[in-house]
Write a protein that holds these residues in place. Structure first.
Motif, PDB file in Angstrom:
ATOM      1  N   VAL A   1       0.860  -1.186   0.000  1.00  0.00           N
ATOM      2  CA  VAL A   1       0.000   0.000   0.000  1.00  0.00           C
ATOM      3  C   VAL A   1       0.895   1.234   0.000  1.00  0.00           C
ATOM      4  O   VAL A   1       1.870   1.308   0.751  1.00  0.00           O
ATOM      5  CB  VAL A   1      -0.926   0.035   1.233  1.00  0.00           C
ATOM      6  N   ILE A   2       0.590   2.191  -0.861  1.00  0.00           N
ATOM      7  CA  ILE A   2       1.369   3.419  -0.947  1.00  0.00           C
ATOM      8  C   ILE A   2       0.488   4.636  -0.719  1.00  0.00           C
ATOM      9  O   ILE A   2      -0.751   4.547  -0.783  1.00  0.00           O
ATOM     10  CB  ILE A   2       2.083   3.558  -2.313  1.00  0.00           C
ATOM     11  N   ALA A   3       1.122   5.755  -0.463  1.00  0.00           N
ATOM     12  CA  ALA A   3       0.417   7.035  -0.358  1.00  0.00           C
ATOM     13  C   ALA A   3       1.331   8.128  -0.890  1.00  0.00           C
ATOM     14  O   ALA A   3       2.482   8.242  -0.449  1.00  0.00           O
ATOM     15  CB  ALA A   3       0.026   7.328   1.083  1.00  0.00           C
ATOM     16  N   GLU A   4       0.843   8.908  -1.840  1.00  0.00           N
ATOM     17  CA  GLU A   4       1.593  10.045  -2.373  1.00  0.00           C
ATOM     18  C   GLU A   4       1.273  11.272  -1.524  1.00  0.00           C
ATOM     19  O   GLU A   4       0.118  11.666  -1.409  1.00  0.00           O
ATOM     20  CB  GLU A   4       1.215  10.307  -3.826  1.00  0.00           C
ATOM     21  N   MET A   5       2.301  11.861  -0.949  1.00  0.00           N
ATOM     22  CA  MET A   5       2.116  13.027  -0.089  1.00  0.00           C
ATOM     23  C   MET A   5       2.321  14.310  -0.893  1.00  0.00           C
ATOM     24  O   MET A   5       3.261  14.399  -1.697  1.00  0.00           O
ATOM     25  CB  MET A   5       3.102  12.983   1.085  1.00  0.00           C
ATOM     26  N   ARG A   6       1.450  15.270  -0.675  1.00  0.00           N
ATOM     27  CA  ARG A   6       1.552  16.523  -1.419  1.00  0.00           C
ATOM     28  C   ARG A   6       2.874  17.217  -1.124  1.00  0.00           C
ATOM     29  O   ARG A   6       3.279  17.369   0.030  1.00  0.00           O
ATOM     30  CB  ARG A   6       0.395  17.454  -1.039  1.00  0.00           C
ATOM     31  N   GLY A   7       3.546  17.655  -2.191  1.00  0.00           N
ATOM     32  CA  GLY A   7       4.843  18.315  -2.043  1.00  0.00           C
ATOM     33  C   GLY A   7       4.719  19.814  -1.835  1.00  0.00           C
ATOM     34  O   GLY A   7       3.629  20.371  -1.691  1.00  0.00           O
TER      35      GLY A   7
ATOM     36  N   LYS B   1      10.124  16.683   0.396  1.00  0.00           N
ATOM     37  CA  LYS B   1       9.492  17.504   1.432  1.00  0.00           C
ATOM     38  C   LYS B   1       7.979  17.535   1.209  1.00  0.00           C
ATOM     39  O   LYS B   1       7.502  17.484   0.077  1.00  0.00           O
ATOM     40  CB  LYS B   1      10.029  18.933   1.382  1.00  0.00           C
ATOM     41  N   VAL B   2       7.220  17.645   2.313  1.00  0.00           N
ATOM     42  CA  VAL B   2       5.764  17.684   2.196  1.00  0.00           C
ATOM     43  C   VAL B   2       5.244  19.101   2.404  1.00  0.00           C
ATOM     44  O   VAL B   2       5.888  19.927   3.062  1.00  0.00           O
ATOM     45  CB  VAL B   2       5.078  16.733   3.202  1.00  0.00           C
ATOM     46  N   HIS B   3       4.082  19.361   1.841  1.00  0.00           N
ATOM     47  CA  HIS B   3       3.382  20.622   2.051  1.00  0.00           C
ATOM     48  C   HIS B   3       3.041  20.743   3.544  1.00  0.00           C
ATOM     49  O   HIS B   3       2.704  19.744   4.179  1.00  0.00           O
ATOM     50  CB  HIS B   3       2.097  20.612   1.208  1.00  0.00           C
ATOM     51  N   PRO B   4       3.141  21.940   4.117  1.00  0.00           N
ATOM     52  CA  PRO B   4       2.846  22.103   5.557  1.00  0.00           C
ATOM     53  C   PRO B   4       1.485  21.530   5.965  1.00  0.00           C
ATOM     54  O   PRO B   4       1.355  20.952   7.055  1.00  0.00           O
ATOM     55  CB  PRO B   4       2.884  23.627   5.752  1.00  0.00           C
ATOM     56  N   LYS B   5       0.491  21.657   5.107  1.00  0.00           N
ATOM     57  CA  LYS B   5      -0.837  21.141   5.444  1.00  0.00           C
ATOM     58  C   LYS B   5      -0.904  19.613   5.402  1.00  0.00           C
ATOM     59  O   LYS B   5      -1.881  19.014   5.845  1.00  0.00           O
ATOM     60  CB  LYS B   5      -1.887  21.732   4.491  1.00  0.00           C
ATOM     61  N   THR B   6       0.132  18.987   4.847  1.00  0.00           N
ATOM     62  CA  THR B   6       0.151  17.536   4.706  1.00  0.00           C
ATOM     63  C   THR B   6       0.896  16.854   5.847  1.00  0.00           C
ATOM     64  O   THR B   6       0.821  15.640   6.008  1.00  0.00           O
ATOM     65  CB  THR B   6       0.793  17.154   3.352  1.00  0.00           C
ATOM     66  N   VAL B   7       1.583  17.629   6.665  1.00  0.00           N
ATOM     67  CA  VAL B   7       2.383  17.059   7.755  1.00  0.00           C
ATOM     68  C   VAL B   7       1.556  16.166   8.689  1.00  0.00           C
ATOM     69  O   VAL B   7       1.984  15.049   9.020  1.00  0.00           O
ATOM     70  CB  VAL B   7       3.105  18.176   8.544  1.00  0.00           C
TER      71      VAL B   7
ATOM     72  N   ALA C   1      -1.109  14.384   8.092  1.00  0.00           N
ATOM     73  CA  ALA C   1      -1.441  13.138   7.390  1.00  0.00           C
ATOM     74  C   ALA C   1      -0.225  12.226   7.304  1.00  0.00           C
ATOM     75  O   ALA C   1      -0.334  11.004   7.472  1.00  0.00           O
ATOM     76  CB  ALA C   1      -1.966  13.446   5.989  1.00  0.00           C
ATOM     77  N   LEU C   2       0.948  12.814   7.057  1.00  0.00           N
ATOM     78  CA  LEU C   2       2.178  12.023   6.997  1.00  0.00           C
ATOM     79  C   LEU C   2       2.480  11.381   8.349  1.00  0.00           C
ATOM     80  O   LEU C   2       2.859  10.200   8.425  1.00  0.00           O
ATOM     81  CB  LEU C   2       3.350  12.904   6.554  1.00  0.00           C
ATOM     82  N   ARG C   3       2.297  12.127   9.422  1.00  0.00           N
ATOM     83  CA  ARG C   3       2.561  11.584  10.761  1.00  0.00           C
ATOM     84  C   ARG C   3       1.630  10.415  11.084  1.00  0.00           C
ATOM     85  O   ARG C   3       2.054   9.431  11.700  1.00  0.00           O
ATOM     86  CB  ARG C   3       2.415  12.701  11.806  1.00  0.00           C
TER      87      ARG C   3
ATOM     88  N   GLY D   1       3.183   2.670  10.255  1.00  0.00           N
ATOM     89  CA  GLY D   1       4.279   1.851   9.751  1.00  0.00           C
ATOM     90  C   GLY D   1       4.721   2.182   8.344  1.00  0.00           C
ATOM     91  O   GLY D   1       5.573   1.493   7.772  1.00  0.00           O
ATOM     92  N   PHE D   2       4.177   3.243   7.758  1.00  0.00           N
ATOM     93  CA  PHE D   2       4.595   3.660   6.421  1.00  0.00           C
ATOM     94  C   PHE D   2       5.949   4.366   6.497  1.00  0.00           C
ATOM     95  O   PHE D   2       6.247   5.061   7.466  1.00  0.00           O
ATOM     96  CB  PHE D   2       3.570   4.625   5.807  1.00  0.00           C
ATOM     97  N   SER D   3       6.749   4.189   5.462  1.00  0.00           N
ATOM     98  CA  SER D   3       8.058   4.840   5.427  1.00  0.00           C
ATOM     99  C   SER D   3       8.430   5.191   3.994  1.00  0.00           C
ATOM    100  O   SER D   3       7.811   4.713   3.034  1.00  0.00           O
ATOM    101  CB  SER D   3       9.132   3.932   6.039  1.00  0.00           C
ATOM    102  N   ARG D   4       9.454   6.015   3.853  1.00  0.00           N
ATOM    103  CA  ARG D   4       9.927   6.443   2.534  1.00  0.00           C
ATOM    104  C   ARG D   4      10.926   5.437   1.988  1.00  0.00           C
ATOM    105  O   ARG D   4      11.738   4.896   2.739  1.00  0.00           O
ATOM    106  CB  ARG D   4      10.582   7.824   2.636  1.00  0.00           C
ATOM    107  N   ARG D   5      10.855   5.222   0.682  1.00  0.00           N
ATOM    108  CA  ARG D   5      11.783   4.306   0.017  1.00  0.00           C
ATOM    109  C   ARG D   5      12.487   4.987  -1.157  1.00  0.00           C
ATOM    110  O   ARG D   5      12.949   4.334  -2.078  1.00  0.00           O
ATOM    111  CB  ARG D   5      11.026   3.063  -0.478  1.00  0.00           C
TER     112      ARG D   5
END
Length: 338
Positions: A160-166, A228-234, A236-238, A244-248
């Motif tokens: 499962v993936i999630a694209e975070m707004r940049g 880097k993520v958009h400030p409003k996306t922080v 959601a990333l947390r 258990g999601f992480s960057r690859r």
């Protein structure tokens, strides 16, 4: 009460409003009547479809405040991305330039265009109106997707993936895209973001550089935006990192925002969720849970207090909660401590 349910055709006006509110960079909800209605239709078909393995299904949920009848948020899952349209990312890699004779050793970061996530499931389209960014509604809107996946595992992939707004400014300008635009394209970020959102992605393969890009050749602003993520996306990333999601090393090809991933079976909510039988009664506890029924087309999820009888695999919920979940005594529900 706040409930999560599958989107309906009557939710179009609310979805259009949310698409406007979400602003630039929210590619999965373009402000386009035809595309938004198509998204609703596709979701309706997906929820009704009998599935044995993930395909092109797209599940779009809405958060409704039943007190006012207002739709205040959305959340989605794509069963398997890239099966119909190519699904592009940049992957961050390294190239070493080494000369023993000159005693020079340099490591340079590169960006390579790829389709590595083809077939993965994607959680997407998470947006909550500012009026309801309280009482853990954001957590409910995010985590209920994992309860749905846990209950219907055959519908989703192993990853499962999630694209975070940049990073982008208030006018929708992305420093990363500005560099690409200058050297390879002639379209600003809002335009390219919109074209991608409405499914016109042919220009990516036609105009994107085919060879790896050396990161140190980008502008300083573009380099600083990578991963880097958009400030409003922080927030959601947390939430996803806590699951258990992480960057690859994969980033978005337009705004360079990170894509995070997790193996489906390792996601915290999937691992820790419990399935219990319903007992409708009085509840005298302050412990809150995210709870969903076991349906697909009539899926419902809420946040509520309940009493867990773990050894008997039973959960006592109030009559109001049972009505919101559309369950009766003896029915099964899935839950996770909030």
């Amino acid at each position: 009460m706040i409930i999560i349910r599958p989107i309906q055709h009557s939710d179009y006006d609310a979805l259009h409003r949310i698409a406007i509110e979400s602003g630039h960079g929210f590619t999965s909800l373009p402000v386009n009547e035809e595309l938004l209605k198509k998204r609703i239709n596709h979701a309706q078909v997906s929820f009704q479809k009998a599935v044995t393995h993930p395909g092109d299904e797209g599940y779009l949920f809405v958060m409704e405040d039943t007190t006012t009848g207002q739709v205040v948020g959305t959340s989605g899952i794509e069963a398997a991305v890239g099966l119909d349209d190519a699904f592009y990312h940049y992957h961050l890699g390294k190239v070493v330039h080494n000369s023993r004779e000159l005693n020079i050793y340099n490591t340079v970061e590169t960006l390579s265009l790829c389709n590595d996530y083809t077939g993965a499931s994607e959680i997407c389209t998470l947006f909550l109106s500012e009026s309801h960014r309280k009482n853990n509604n954001g957590r409910l809107l995010s985590r209920m997707r994992f309860l749905f996946i846990a209950e219907h595992r055959e519908r989703f992939a192993k990853t499962v993936i999630a694209e975070m707004r940049g990073v982008s400014d208030d006018e929708g300008r992305s420093p990363f895209w500005s560099w690409l635009e200058e050297h390879f394209f002639s379209m600003d970020f809002p335009t390219v973001d919109y074209l991608s959102g409405i499914g016109k992605k042919g220009f990516i393969a036609e105009l994107m550089p085919k060879y790896p890009i050396y990161v140190n050749l980008l502008s300083k602003e573009a380099q600083q935006a990578i991963n880097k993520v958009h400030p409003k996306t922080v927030p959601a990333l947390r939430l996803l990192e806590a699951e258990g999601f992480s960057r690859r090393g994969y980033i978005d090809i337009f705004d360079a925002g990170p894509t995070v991933e997790a193996e489906t079976h390792t996601i915290k909510t999937l691992r820790e969720s419990k399935k219990c039988q319903v007992i409708i009664g009085e509840v005298s506890t302050n412990e809150k849970y995210i709870v969903c029924n076991t349906n697909v087309a009539n899926f419902r999820a809420i946040q509520t207090q309940l009493q867990l009888r773990e050894t008997a695999k039973q959960a006592v919920i109030t009559k109001q909660a049972a009505e919101a979940l559309q369950v009766s005594d003896g029915d099964w529900i899935r839950l996770i401590r909030n």
